[in-house]
Enzyme design. Structure first.
Site, PDB file in Angstrom:
ATOM      1  N   HIS A  66      27.784 -22.385   0.595  1.00 51.00           N
ATOM      2  CA  HIS A  66      26.441 -22.913   0.385  1.00 51.00           C
ATOM      3  C   HIS A  66      25.489 -21.754   0.107  1.00 51.00           C
ATOM      4  O   HIS A  66      25.339 -20.859   0.937  1.00 51.00           O
ATOM      5  CB  HIS A  66      26.001 -23.690   1.613  1.00 51.00           C
ATOM      6  CG  HIS A  66      24.701 -24.413   1.434  1.00 51.00           C
ATOM      7  ND1 HIS A  66      24.556 -25.453   0.566  1.00 51.00           N
ATOM      8  CD2 HIS A  66      23.498 -24.226   2.007  1.00 51.00           C
ATOM      9  CE1 HIS A  66      23.322 -25.892   0.614  1.00 51.00           C
ATOM     10  NE2 HIS A  66      22.644 -25.161   1.477  1.00 51.00           N
ATOM     11  N   ASP A  90      21.659 -21.250  -0.756  1.00 49.87           N
ATOM     12  CA  ASP A  90      20.328 -21.803  -0.974  1.00 49.87           C
ATOM     13  C   ASP A  90      19.694 -21.098  -2.164  1.00 49.87           C
ATOM     14  O   ASP A  90      19.582 -19.862  -2.188  1.00 49.87           O
ATOM     15  CB  ASP A  90      19.469 -21.607   0.276  1.00 49.87           C
ATOM     16  CG  ASP A  90      19.877 -22.549   1.399  1.00 49.87           C
ATOM     17  OD1 ASP A  90      20.170 -23.717   1.109  1.00 49.87           O
ATOM     18  OD2 ASP A  90      19.898 -22.115   2.562  1.00 49.87           O
ATOM     19  N   ASP A 100      23.120 -30.370   2.687  1.00 53.77           N
ATOM     20  CA  ASP A 100      22.065 -29.752   3.487  1.00 53.77           C
ATOM     21  C   ASP A 100      20.666 -30.268   3.205  1.00 53.77           C
ATOM     22  O   ASP A 100      19.700 -29.681   3.662  1.00 53.77           O
ATOM     23  CB  ASP A 100      22.102 -28.229   3.269  1.00 53.77           C
ATOM     24  CG  ASP A 100      21.217 -27.478   4.256  1.00 53.77           C
ATOM     25  OD1 ASP A 100      21.091 -27.937   5.403  1.00 53.77           O
ATOM     26  OD2 ASP A 100      20.649 -26.447   3.887  1.00 53.77           O
ATOM     27  N   HIS A 104      16.192 -27.799  -2.054  1.00 58.69           N
ATOM     28  CA  HIS A 104      15.847 -28.353  -0.748  1.00 58.69           C
ATOM     29  C   HIS A 104      15.261 -27.362   0.254  1.00 58.69           C
ATOM     30  O   HIS A 104      15.086 -27.727   1.435  1.00 58.69           O
ATOM     31  CB  HIS A 104      17.061 -29.075  -0.141  1.00 58.69           C
ATOM     32  CG  HIS A 104      18.226 -28.191   0.173  1.00 58.69           C
ATOM     33  ND1 HIS A 104      19.385 -28.201  -0.570  1.00 58.69           N
ATOM     34  CD2 HIS A 104      18.431 -27.285   1.146  1.00 58.69           C
ATOM     35  CE1 HIS A 104      20.242 -27.342  -0.061  1.00 58.69           C
ATOM     36  NE2 HIS A 104      19.689 -26.767   0.987  1.00 58.69           N
TER      37      HIS A 104
END
Length: 1013
Positions: A262, A264, A374, A579
Site C-alpha cells: 500500500h 499512499d 484503506d 484517500h
C-alpha cells in the site's frame, strides 16, 4: 510432565534474538562511501552522476528534512568469498521498523539502472550467488531523508510536515554500508524458529500440538552451539524438520496470500516523494519476483504506474515483464485509491474509467475488482458503478477499525442503492500489511465470520502505507505455512482466483444493504475545507467545460474538442481525490500544493469553457445553464447588476428582461418575496422563516445558529471527531453588525458580521431572490481557532423519520433516531450537495456548495411537536499532522430550501453548484441533449473518448423511484447504444421519433452513446 513452558520460551527467544539473528551475515567488509547533497528538490540520475562527491564516514549525520543525498559506494568481493552468497547491506540510520515514514534509498548501477531499494526491513542488495571473488561493486544510491512525522505517535504538533517549516538540521546518522556473506543455513533457521514460535504461542494451552512444538524447540536449542551458530545451524534445523513437516488438518482454513505494498499517493509525504516511493517499492517487488517463482503481487492505482512509466523506464520494463509472467497483478481498476465517500458521481465513474483503461492499454488486462483497503467508509453507489465498469468483486479492510460495532461479515454480497450487488470480501486478518506472523494467522481464523459457509479468506501481505512491499522473510514464512499443522494453510495466488473460489463455495453469502459506514475518521468529511472546496469546484467546472466543448464541437465549424487537455485535467482532479488528500488527513505540504493545483485547474477550465462559448460566435449577451434542469433565476450581469432570466437545461438563452411577477421587499430585518418571509433576529440568527405557499413556519427555534464546539478527539486529530465534542460549545449570538446590503426588487440581502474566539471573524450575507424559496447564506470566515469545529444548525418543525443525503447518482436515507448502536454511531455523516428532511406532504432541504460533513438529530418539544435539526460542519481546526490546518480565509455558500420535494432539492443542488454563466455569444444552438420526463437527470455530456465524434451522455434516476422519459438531441441522431462506463456497447437503445426512450429503475445509472447523423 512438569510445566516448563516459560523456561523454554524464554530460552528460545534469547538464543534467537542474541545469537542466531546476528549470525545471519557470516562476514562483512566495509564499502568505500562518498556523498553529495543535492540542492533543493530531487535531481535526475544524470545530474547526480555528474556531481562531485566527497569522502563520507560511517556514524556521520546526514540528511536535512525532505532532502536528497546521493552516496557513491565502491568495493570488491574478497577472493576467499568465492562460492558464497554475497550481498550489500546498507543501514542509513533507520529509526523504528516502518519503511514508509523515514529514510529510504534506491540503489542504482552506474549506468542508471535501478537495482533495489533499501529500508529498515529490507536492507540488502543482491551481489552474487555464488560469488566468484574479485567482483567490483559500484553503486550510486539516492537516499531520501524524509522526516519521521509519526515519531510522537500523533501526540504533538510538528513543523516537519512542510519543507518551508522543517528546518535544515540532519535527521539521520549513517550506520552501515558493507559487503556481507549471507549464511543461508542460519537465515533459514531464523525463519524456522519465527514460524514455529509464532504458531506455538497462539495455540491454546490444551492443544498437544503446542507442547510438541515447545519440546522440539527445547531439543533444538540443545543442538545449537552458541559459539558456532553457523556450524550447528543445519543440525538444529534437522531437529525442527519433523514438526515443520506435519501437514495441516483437512478442515484447516485457507488464507490466500496476495503480495501488496500500500503506497499512499500522498500522506505524511508530498506527491513528489510518492513518485520516488513507487520506484523504490516496485524495484523491490520485481527483484523479489526474480527470486521467488511462486510470488504474486497485486498493485492498484494507475496513477502510480504512470509515474513509474514516465520517470523510471527500467523499472517500468521490469513491471511489464512481471505482468507477462503472471507474478504482477494489476488490480483495483481506479486511477487512485480514492476516498470512498467524497468524490462526486461522475468523478467516481472517471476513477474507474481511467484506471481500467490504463491497465487495458498498457498490459492488455481488464481488472475484475475494486481494491480499496484503506478508504474511510464506502458509498452505497459503489456496487452499481463497479459493475458498470466491468468489475465482479470488491475488497476492503478498513471497516475493521470501527469504534462501536463489529461488522458482521467477511464475505458477503454488497447491495447498493439501485439494487446492484457485488461480491465483497473484508479480510479477517484485519490488516492490508500482513506479515504471516503467528498472531495474524491466529486472528484470521478466529475472526472469520463465515465459518460453516466459507473456508477461505484473503491476506494482502507486505509492508505498506509508505510502501516497502513484501520481503523474502515474508515469502519464507508463507512457504512454511503452506501446509503446517495447527495453522491455516497459506497459498499465494491472484485475488481473482481467490474471489472465484470464494464465490464458488459460498454463492449464497449474506447480503449487506447500503453504505459501508466507517465508525471512525468522521472528521474527514470536514478537515481541510479548502481542499474539499477545490475538489467540488473542479468537478463542476469539468462538467461545464465538457458540456460547452461538446456544444461547440457540434455547432462551431473549425472548433477542436480538447480531448488531451480534459483528460489531463480530469486525472489531476482524480489524483487529489486520493484517500489522504481529499479527506484532509495529509501534511501541510500536500494541502498547500493541492490548493495551488485546484487554482490552476480552475483557471485552465475557465479558459476552455470561455474558448468553447466564444467559438459559438459573438454579437449578443447570453446566459448559459450547465445544470440538467431548466432555470428561472436571478443572475448577475457583467456590470454586476441582477437580472432575471429563464434558461433551458444544458442550454443558453438571451439575457432578456423577463421580470418575475413578485418583487423582493426588504423591511427592517425582514426579507419577503411572496414565497418565503425571512426574519433575522437581533442576534443575527433566523427568528422566523415563513413558507407563504404552505402557510407554515419552517423553523422550530433559532435558525442558522452558529455553534463553536471544542473538538479534541482521542486520537488522529485530522481524521476523527468523537461524540464528546457535543458536550462543550459556545453559541455565537453576538452580532457586531447587521445591515441591509441589497434592496433590489430581484434580490434582498442582509449582512451579519460576528467576531469570536481567537480573532476569528465570520460575515454572512443572507439573500432572498425573486421567484425562489431558496435562502442563501454566502459566508466568509477568517478562521484562527485551534481544536474547534464550527457548525450551522437549522432546527425545522418537521417530524422526519429519516434524513436523505445526496451521494453519487442518488441519495441515502438514514434514521434520525438512535434506537441501536449502529444508528448512534452515525453521529456525523457525509453528503454531497444537499440534505433533505420530510414528513408526509412537506419537506425542507439544506444545500451547500462545498460542505460534506453534517449531523441530523430530532427531539420532541413540550407542545408535542417534533424538531428535526440538521447541522452542517463548516470548518475545523485540527493541529496534527498539519498544525495550521484550515487557518485563514474561507468562502462558501449554503442554503435553506423550504417546502421542497426531493426532485426540487436535486434541481436546486445543481443550481447552487453550477452558477449561470453570462457571456457574449451570437448563436442559440439547441441544447446537446434535453429530457422529456420526470426524474431522469443528465450528469455528463461529452464526446466519446475514442475521438469518433459520438456523443456520450450519462444520466440517472435521481428521485428514488421509477422514471420514464425521452432523451432529445440538438443534432441529427443516427443511432444510439447503451454502454458500460468505458463507453463499450452493451445493447442498442430504443430510438423513436428522433429521440431515445429511457426507462430507469430507482437510482439506475445509464450511459448512452449517440451516433450523429
Amino acid at each position: 510432565m512438569h510445566d516448563e513452558r516459560t523456561r523454554i520460551e524464554e530460552r528460545v527467544q534469547r538464543a534467537h534474538d542474541q545469537r542466531i539473528k546476528p549470525a545471519i551475515y557470516a562476514a562483512t567488509v566495509p564499502l568505500e562511501v562518498e556523498a553529495w547533497q543535492a540542492p533543493g528538490e530531487p535531481v535526475s540520475f544524470e545530474e547526480a552522476a555528474a556531481a562531485r562527491y566527497e569522502p563520507f564516514a560511517m556514524n556521520t549525520p546526514w540528511g536535512p528534512p525532505w532532502g536528497t543525498t546521493w552516496f557513491r559506494m565502491r568495493g570488491q568481493v574478497p577472493a576467499e568469498w568465492a562460492g558464497r552468497r554475497v550481498e550489500t547491506v546498507i543501514d542509513l540510520g533507520f529509526v523504528g521498523d516502518w519503511p514508509g515514514n523515514q529514510a529510504e534509498a534506491l540503489v542504482h548501477l552506474v549506468d542508471g539502472r535501478p537495482l533495489k531499494a533499501v529500508n529498515p526491513l529490507n536492507q540488502y542488495v543482491p551481489v552474487a550467488n555464488p560469488a566468484v571473488g574479485g567482483e567490483q561493486i559500484d553503486y550510486l544510491v539516492e537516499a531520501a531523508s524524509n522526516p519521521d512525522i509519526l515519531k510522537d505517535n500523533f501526540s504533538r504538533t510538528t513543523p516537519m510536515g512542510d519543507k518551508l517549516t522543517a528546518g535544515s538540521a540532519p535527521l539521520y546518522t549513517f550506520q552501515r554500508a558493507d559487503l556481507a556473506i549471507l549464511d543461508e543455513e542460519v537465515f533459514h533457521l531464523d525463519l524456522d524458529l519465527q514460524v514455529l514460535r509464532g504458531l506455538m504461542v497462539h495455540l491454546p494451552d490444551h492443544e498437544p500440538r503446542r507442547h510438541e512444538i515447545l519440546h522440539a524447540l527445547d531439543r533444538a536449542m540443545d543442538a545449537l552451539d552458541l559459539d558456532d551458530v553457523a556450524g550447528t545451524a543445519a543440525a538444529v534445523r534437522e531437529v525442527l524438520a519433523p514438526v515443520l513437516a506435519r501437514p495441516a488438518h483437512a478442515s484447516a482454513h485457507t488464507v490466500s496470500g496476495v503480495g501488496h505494498a500500500h503506497i499512499d499517493s500522498a500522506w505524511l509525504w508530498p506527491i513528489r516523494e510518492t513518485k520516488r516511493k513507487t520506484s523504490r517499492t516496485f524495484s523491490n517487488v520485481t527483484a523479489l519476483a526474480d527470486e521467488y517463482d511462486d510470488f504474486i503481487f497485486a498493485c492498484s492505482q494507475a496513477q502510480q504506474y504512470e509515474w513509474v512509466r514516465d520517470n523510471y523506464p527500467h523499472v517500468w520494463a521490469r513491471i511489464q515483464e512481471s505482468v507477462k509472467k503472471g507474478q504482477w497483478a494489476p488490480v483495483g481498476g481506479m486511477w487512485v485509491e480514492a476516498d470512498g465517500n467524497l468524490p462526486g458521481g461522475e468523478a467516481m465513474a472517471r476513477q474507474l474509467i481511467h484506471g481500467k483503461r490504463f491497465f487495458i492499454e498498457h498490459f492488455g488486462i481488464e481488472t475484475k475488482g475494486v481494491w480499496l483497503p484503506d478508504s474511510f467508509g464506502y458509498t452505497a453507489a459503489y456496487p452499481q458503478l463497479a459493475k458498470l465498469a466491468g468489475n465482479e468483486w470488491f475488497l476492503t479492510q478498513k471497516i475493521s477499525w470501527n469504534q462501536t460495532n463489529k461488522f458482521p461479515h467477511h464475505t458477503f454480497w454488497w447491495e447498493g442503492i439501485d439494487g446492484t450487488r457485488i461480491y465483497t470480501h473484508f479480510p479477517p486478518v484485519d490488516t492490508y500489511n500482513a506479515r504471516f506472523s503467528g498472531e495474524e494467522m491466529d486472528r484470521a481464523v478466529r475472526n472469520y465470520s463465515e465459518k460453516g459457509g466459507g473456508t477461505r479468506s484473503l491476506a494482502p501481505f507486505g509492508w505498506g502505507d509508505g510502501g516497502g512491499g513484501p520481503t523474502r522473510e515474508i515469502m519464507e514464512r508463507a512457504r512454511r505455512l503452506a501446509d503446517l499443522e495447527g495453522s491455516p494453510k497459506v497459498v499465494i495466488e491472484h485475488p481473482d482466483d481467490f474471489f472465484a473460489q470464494a464465490r464458488a463455495e459460498y454463492p449464497d453469502a449474506p447480503v449487506w444493504v447500503g453504505e459501508l459506514y466507517l465508525e471512525l475518521h468522521r472528521a474527514t468529511y470536514t478537515s481541510q475545507a479548502r481542499t474539499k472546496q477545490g475538489n467540488r469546484r473542479s468537478e463542476h467546472k469539468l462538467r461545464e467545460a465538457e458540456l460547452w466543448a461538446t456544444t461547440a464541437a457540434l455547432h462551431a465549424p473549425g472548433y477542436a474538442y480538447p480531448y488531451e487537455k480534459l483528460d489531463r485535467l480530469w486525472k489531476t482532479v482524480l489524483l487529489h481525490q486520493f484517500h489522504d488528500i481529499l479527506p484532509g488527513s495529509s501534511i501541510a505540504w500536500v494541502h498547500r500544493e493541492a490548493e495551488a493545483e485546484y487554482a490552476r485547474v480552475a483557471e485552465e477550465l475557465e479558459a476552455l469553457t470561455a474558448e468553447a462559448v466564444a467559438a459559438l460566435g459573438a454579437g449578443s449577451t447570453r446566459v448559459f445553464n450547465t445544470s440538467p434542469y431548466d432555470r428561472s433565476e436571478v443572475v448577475r450581469t457583467s456590470a454586476g447588476t441582477p437580472a432575471f432570466v429563464e434558461v433551458p437545461a444544458n442550454g443558453s438563452a438571451p439575457l432578456a428582461d423577463a421580470r418575475p411577477a413578485q418583487p423582493v421587499t426588504v423591511s427592517g430585518r425582514v426579507l419577503d418575496n411572496g414565497l418565503v418571509r425571512v426574519t433575522v433576529a437581533e442576534d443575527g440568527t433566523l427568528e422566523s422563516v415563513l413558507d407563504l405557499r404552505a402557510g407554515r413556519e419552517v423553523l422550530a427555534s433559532a435558525g442558522n445558529l452558529l455553534r463553536l464546539h471544542t473538538d479534541l478527539p482521542n486520537y488522529w486529530d485530522a481524521w476523527d471527531i468523537d461524540s464528546h465534542y457535543k458536550n462543550r460549545y459556545t453559541d455565537l449570538l453576538e452580532a457586531t453588525a447587521i445591515e441591509v446590503v441589497s434592496e433590489d426588487p430581484l434580490e434582498g440581502a442582509i449582512r451579519v458580521t460576528r467576531s469570536f474566539g481567537k480573532g476569528s471573524k465570520i460575515t454572512q450575507t443572507i439573500s432572498v431572490r425573486a421567484d425562489s424559496p431558496r435562502i442563501d447564506f454566502a459566508t466568509e470566515i477568517d478562521w484562527h481557532e485551534a481544536e474547534k469545529i464550527l457548525k450551522a444548525a437549522f432546527p425545522v418543525d418537521v417530524r422526519a423519520a429519516h434524513s436523505s443525503a445526496e451521494i453519487q447518482f442518488g441519495h441515502v436515507q438514514r434514521p434520525t433516531h438512535t434506537n441501536t448502536t449502529w444508528e448512534s454511531a452515525r453521529f456525523e455523516v457525509s453528503g454531497h450537495r444537499w440534505v433533505h428532511l420530510a414528513e408526509p406532504g412537506y419537506g425542507v432541504a439544506v444545500l451547500n456548495d462545498s460542505t460534506y460533513g453534517h449531523d441530523v438529530s430530532r427531539t420532541v418539544r413540550e407542545d408535542g411537536g417534533t424538531t428535526t435539526t440538521v447541522r452542517l460542519s463548516l470548518v475545523r481546526a485540527p493541529r496534527i499532522p498539519d498544525p495550521e490546518a484550515d487557518q485563514g480565509k474561507h468562502r462558501f455558500t449554503y442554503s435553506l430550501l423550504p417546502g421542497a420535494s426531493i426532485d426540487e432539492t436535486v434541481a436546486e443542488g445543481y443550481s447552487l453548484n453550477l452558477p449561470l454563466r453570462v457571456a457574449d455569444a451570437a448563436g442559440a444552438p439547441e441544447p446537446v441533449v434535453s429530457v422529456e420526463g420526470q426524474g431522469v437527470t443528465v450528469e455528463a455530456v461529452k464526446l466519446a473518448d475514442d475521438a469518433s465524434g459520438d456523443v456520450v451522455v450519462r444520466l440517472y434516476e435521481s428521485g428514488g423511484g421509477r422514471a420514464q422519459g425521452v432523451l432529445r438531441t440538438g443534432f441529427p441522431l443516427a443511432g444510439a447504444q447503451v454502454t458500460d462506463l468505458l463507453e463499450r456497447p452493451l445493447e442498442d437503445a430504443a430510438v423513436e421519433d428522433g429521440g431515445v426512450r429511457v426507462s430507469l429503475r430507482p437510482f439506475q445509472v445509464l450511459t448512452l452513446r449517440l451516433r450523429r447523423g
